[in-house]
Structure formats: C-alpha cells, structure tokens
Design a protein around this motif. Structure first.
Motif, mmCIF file in Angstrom:
data_model
loop_
_atom_site.group_PDB
_atom_site.id
_atom_site.type_symbol
_atom_site.label_atom_id
_atom_site.label_comp_id
_atom_site.label_asym_id
_atom_site.label_seq_id
_atom_site.Cartn_x
_atom_site.Cartn_y
_atom_site.Cartn_z
ATOM 1 N N LEU A 53 69.535 -12.575 85.383
ATOM 2 C CA LEU A 53 70.302 -12.100 84.233
ATOM 3 C C LEU A 53 71.018 -10.796 84.562
ATOM 4 C CD1 LEU A 53 70.816 -12.686 81.176
ATOM 5 C CD2 LEU A 53 68.864 -11.189 80.721
ATOM 6 N N VAL A 54 70.289 -9.831 85.115
ATOM 7 C CA VAL A 54 70.868 -8.533 85.428
ATOM 8 C C VAL A 54 71.918 -8.663 86.532
ATOM 9 C CG1 VAL A 54 70.368 -6.215 86.285
ATOM 10 C CG2 VAL A 54 68.810 -7.312 84.667
ATOM 11 N N VAL A 55 71.642 -9.465 87.552
ATOM 12 C CA VAL A 55 72.615 -9.659 88.632
ATOM 13 C C VAL A 55 73.889 -10.296 88.091
ATOM 14 C CG1 VAL A 55 73.091 -10.927 90.760
ATOM 15 C CG2 VAL A 55 70.917 -9.753 90.469
ATOM 16 N N GLY A 56 73.729 -11.333 87.254
ATOM 17 C CA GLY A 56 74.901 -11.991 86.687
ATOM 18 C C GLY A 56 75.742 -11.056 85.851
ATOM 19 N N VAL A 57 75.075 -10.232 85.034
ATOM 20 C CA VAL A 57 75.790 -9.255 84.215
ATOM 21 C C VAL A 57 76.534 -8.261 85.112
ATOM 22 C CG1 VAL A 57 75.493 -7.322 82.633
ATOM 23 C CG2 VAL A 57 74.264 -9.448 82.229
ATOM 24 N N SER A 58 75.884 -7.792 86.156
ATOM 25 C CA SER A 58 76.493 -6.798 87.037
ATOM 26 C C SER A 58 77.730 -7.352 87.741
ATOM 27 C CB SER A 58 75.468 -6.326 88.082
ATOM 28 O OG SER A 58 74.337 -5.775 87.454
ATOM 29 N N VAL A 59 77.617 -8.592 88.236
ATOM 30 C CA VAL A 59 78.763 -9.209 88.912
ATOM 31 C C VAL A 59 79.919 -9.394 87.930
ATOM 32 C CG1 VAL A 59 79.594 -11.327 90.012
ATOM 33 C CG2 VAL A 59 77.402 -10.353 90.694
ATOM 34 N N GLY A 60 79.624 -9.932 86.760
ATOM 35 C CA GLY A 60 80.678 -10.176 85.785
ATOM 36 C C GLY A 60 81.371 -8.908 85.336
ATOM 37 N N ILE A 61 80.581 -7.880 85.079
ATOM 38 C CA ILE A 61 81.172 -6.624 84.608
ATOM 39 C C ILE A 61 81.929 -5.927 85.736
ATOM 40 C CG2 ILE A 61 80.580 -4.290 83.866
ATOM 41 C CD1 ILE A 61 78.412 -5.518 82.146
ATOM 42 N N GLY A 62 81.356 -5.958 86.948
ATOM 43 C CA GLY A 62 82.037 -5.311 88.064
ATOM 44 C C GLY A 62 83.398 -5.927 88.348
ATOM 45 N N VAL A 63 83.426 -7.250 88.473
ATOM 46 C CA VAL A 63 84.692 -7.940 88.721
ATOM 47 C C VAL A 63 85.632 -7.762 87.529
ATOM 48 C CG1 VAL A 63 85.770 -10.196 89.092
ATOM 49 C CG2 VAL A 63 83.662 -9.599 90.306
ATOM 50 N N GLY A 64 85.102 -7.906 86.316
ATOM 51 C CA GLY A 64 85.941 -7.776 85.126
ATOM 52 C C GLY A 64 86.562 -6.412 84.996
ATOM 53 N N ASP A 65 85.770 -5.364 85.183
ATOM 54 C CA ASP A 65 86.303 -4.007 85.061
ATOM 55 C C ASP A 65 87.417 -3.740 86.074
ATOM 56 O OD1 ASP A 65 85.171 -2.803 82.887
ATOM 57 O OD2 ASP A 65 83.419 -2.056 83.947
ATOM 58 N N LEU A 66 87.185 -4.166 87.322
ATOM 59 C CA LEU A 66 88.173 -3.925 88.368
ATOM 60 C C LEU A 66 89.493 -4.618 88.060
ATOM 61 C CD1 LEU A 66 86.002 -4.193 91.613
ATOM 62 C CD2 LEU A 66 87.083 -2.142 90.692
ATOM 63 N N LEU A 67 89.413 -5.877 87.664
ATOM 64 C CA LEU A 67 90.632 -6.639 87.440
ATOM 65 C C LEU A 67 91.342 -6.243 86.155
ATOM 66 C CD1 LEU A 67 89.626 -10.235 88.614
ATOM 67 C CD2 LEU A 67 91.118 -8.601 89.757
ATOM 68 N N VAL A 68 90.568 -6.093 85.075
ATOM 69 C CA VAL A 68 91.191 -5.765 83.799
ATOM 70 C C VAL A 68 91.873 -4.400 83.873
ATOM 71 C CG1 VAL A 68 90.721 -5.247 81.375
ATOM 72 C CG2 VAL A 68 89.683 -7.242 82.446
ATOM 73 N N SER A 69 91.301 -3.462 84.602
ATOM 74 C CA SER A 69 91.926 -2.142 84.759
ATOM 75 C C SER A 69 93.283 -2.258 85.448
ATOM 76 C CB SER A 69 91.014 -1.220 85.574
ATOM 77 O OG SER A 69 89.797 -1.000 84.895
ATOM 78 N N ALA A 70 93.400 -3.264 86.329
ATOM 79 C CA ALA A 70 94.637 -3.404 87.099
ATOM 80 C C ALA A 70 95.655 -4.325 86.441
ATOM 81 C CB ALA A 70 94.311 -3.915 88.503
ATOM 82 N N ILE A 71 95.192 -5.398 85.801
ATOM 83 C CA ILE A 71 96.136 -6.422 85.319
ATOM 84 C C ILE A 71 96.158 -6.556 83.806
ATOM 85 C CG2 ILE A 71 95.890 -7.737 87.449
ATOM 86 C CD1 ILE A 71 94.060 -9.657 86.037
ATOM 87 N N GLY A 72 95.283 -5.840 83.097
ATOM 88 C CA GLY A 72 95.277 -5.912 81.646
ATOM 89 C C GLY A 72 94.572 -7.164 81.131
ATOM 90 N N THR A 73 94.768 -7.459 79.865
ATOM 91 C CA THR A 73 94.098 -8.602 79.246
ATOM 92 C C THR A 73 95.116 -9.609 78.742
ATOM 93 O OG1 THR A 73 94.059 -7.508 77.087
ATOM 94 C CG2 THR A 73 92.143 -7.182 78.530
#
Length: 371
Positions: A53-73
C-alpha cells in the motif's frame, strides 16, 4: 465476517482522528481508506499488504507530482500519469495492490492535490498511519485463530470421509452410479483445501501478531501438520474412486477386508477432525488407523485380482499413510505401521495408484505416494 467489519470500522475512525488531530492533515481521507485496504473482509498477509500500500502510494504520488508540475492537468494528462505510474510499479516487480494503488494515487494527484505542495507527502504518511492502525486493531481485537481454521478443517474431514465411505458402499452394492456420484463430489474438494490453507495462514498470522492468542499456537500447529497430508489424502481418494468405477464396470471384486478398511478410514477421518477441533492430541484416531493397518495386513492373503481392484487396494494403503501423517507421524514412521506391500502384479507397474488417474483428477502427481 462480522469481526473484520467491526475491526475496519473502529480502526477507520481512529486513523482519521490520528491523521487530522495529531498530524493536522486537512484532507486525511486516505488514512481510513488504508485501514480498510489493510484489514479488508479477507484475512492474511497484512504486513505485506501495508508495505504494498505504502509503496503504491509513493510511486503514484511521485510520478504524479513530477508530471503534473510539468504538464498540468486534463484528460490526456491524467491518462499519461496513470499509464506511467502503473508502468513504473510493474517494472519494480510490484504486485496487484502496488500497481492499482499507484494508478489511483496518480489520479488523485492529477485531479485533487495541488502539484508541488505537501499533499503528496501527507498522503503517504496517511497511508502509513492507516496501515499501522489497521495492524494494531487486528492485534488488540483479534479473531479466534482455531475457530477460523476449525470450520474449514471440518469440511475437509467430512468430504474425505464421504469419499471413502462412498467407495466402500459402491463396491458392496456393485453400484457404478454411486461411485461416479462420489467421484464427482470428491473432484470439487480442491477449493475446500485451498480455503482451508488460506484460513490456516490467516489464523497463524493472527496468533503471531496478537499476544492474546499465542496460547492457541499449539492447536494451530496440529492443523498445520495435517494440512499437506490431507491434501494428499483427498487426491488419493479421487484416484481410488476412479478405479472403483472402473473395477465395478470390469466386474473386478474387492476383498471384504479392504472394504472394511475403507469404512474404518472414513471413521478415523471423522475422529481426527473432532480431535483437532477440540484441541486434543490425535491419539484415538491414530489408534484407529493402526487397526486399519492390521486389516490391510489380513487383506493381503486375499489380494484383489485385476488392475483396478489392485489400485483400490494400493490407494487404501496410501490413504492410511496420509492420515497417519496427519496425526503427526513423519512419512517413514507412518510407512512402518503398514505391512510391506505385496509384489506388483505383471503389468501393474511399481507405483500403485500412479496409473495416470491422479494427474487427471488433481493436476499433479504426489511423488511420495508410492507406498
């Protein structure tokens, strides 16, 4: 089923309080979600579930934060974020929970949480809080480990006894249809074995985590000892029933002592189930099985003729050994209880019961069943 629901409800409320009041998280919705995912309505492997659970959350948030910061929503951004987060989790050799949680976490980052803020870190902490609270709840509000295993174990013993007594009755009445019905019922028992093993794993986990249930470990140990031999016994019972059908169709008689031994084995299975359920040492069932070995010794003076009848005899021996092992004997000691097997008849081969029927019924052949 009621206990996991109570555990989930209590732990979800507690996780929310800890995340909001102690850690001052304004959107601590994932703490109670993590509790439900950790405890669930099923049991077993909770430590691994929390880690995934914690690993999945970390991967999702890490990838999401990086991409959303660059490309928006937006629609295509969400699709890209989810695809990449799940792909990363797969390359990390993640399980199903890790992959799904990575995808769902990426969605939340892309839609609800502001990029570059502290929401992602807080959500990871909420997942950890929820997982720990879920585990603590299981420890402090544990189920009854032997009770979880007992009901599943009783079904196995009941099915095994039904298969053995059905074979004996079919031979006595020369009733091929009865044998076929018993075989059809026996073929559906693999799910019963799988459910029993899952319940045993869950019960063992509860006993390991909860100090309130550690005294039950000895009783669970007896079930653990019996689990594999019972699986072998049900597989051998299916082989026996297949050859029972064939023997009746071929007109091959089975000596009366073997039929009596089958009835005795059925009774021993029921007795062993009761002893394990009551937390007793399987002394009476072991004694009954030794009496069955004596019957098999007597039956060798009137060994059956015909291939199928001979296999019925051989499988009766195998079943006796399986049940002796289920009482706690090791394989060699269980074999020593039985008389030496008679020499194989020409054309029957050196491995009684390995005529291909077992692999047809169970999908595997137990390499130890050459007794």
């Amino acid at each position: 089923m009621a206990l996991p629901i109570v555990q989930s409800a209590v732990a979800a409320g507690l996780a929310w309080v800890i995340a909001t009041d102690v850690f001052d998280h304004k959107q601590a919705f994932f703490a109670p979600i993590a509790v439900v995912l950790c405890i669930g309505v099923g049991l077993g492997r909770r430590l691994r579930r929390v880690a995934e659970l914690v690993v999945g959350v970390s991967v999702g948030i890490g990838v999401g934060d990086l991409l959303v910061s660059a490309i928006g929503t937006g629609a295509w951004q969400i699709a890209l974020v989810v695809a990449l987060a799940m792909t990363v989790s797969v390359f990390l050799d993640g399980g199903a929970l890790i992959t799904l949680q990575a995808g769902s976490s990426a969605v939340l980052v892309a839609t609800l949480l502001p990029p570059g803020g502290h929401g992602g870190v807080n959500r990871m902490l909420d997942a950890f809080i929820g997982g720990l609270v879920g585990l603590a709840t299981v420890v402090l509000l544990p189920g009854d480990p032997p009770g979880i295993t007992r009901s599943h174990g009783q079904r196995i013993f009941a099915e095994l006894a039904a298969a053995l007594s059905g074979a004996a009755e079919a031979h006595t009445r020369r009733d091929a249809e009865l044998a076929e019905r018993s075989l059809s019922r026996a073929r559906s028992t693999q799910q019963t074995i799988d459910d029993f093993r899952a319940a045993l794993a869950a019960a063992t986990e509860i006993a390991a985590f909860s100090p309130l249930r550690r005294r039950r470990r000895r009783r669970l140990g007896r079930y653990s000892t019996a689990a594999v031999p019972l699986d072998h016994a049900l597989r051998n019972a299916r082989v026996l029933l297949r050859r029972t059908v064939a023997a009746i169709h071929a007109g091959e008689p089975v000596p009366e002592p073997i039929l009596t031994a089958l009835d005795e084995l059925a009774g021993a299975a029921v007795l062993l189930g009761r002893e394990l359920a009551d937390g007793q040492e399987p002394v009476r069932s072991a004694g009954k099985l030794r009496e069955t070995a004596v019957l098999l010794d007597l039956s060798q003076s009137a060994a059956p003729s015909g291939h199928s009848a001979h296999v019925v005899f051989a499988q009766t021996r195998s079943l006796t050994v399986d049940l002796l092992e289920a009482t706690g004997l090791d394989h060699e000691s269980a074999l020593a209880v039985l008389p030496p097997p008679p020499a194989a008849e020409p054309g029957l081969g050196a491995r009684p019961g390995s005529d291909g029927a077992e692999s047809t019924d169970s999908g595997t052949t137990d390499p130890r069943n050459d007794h």
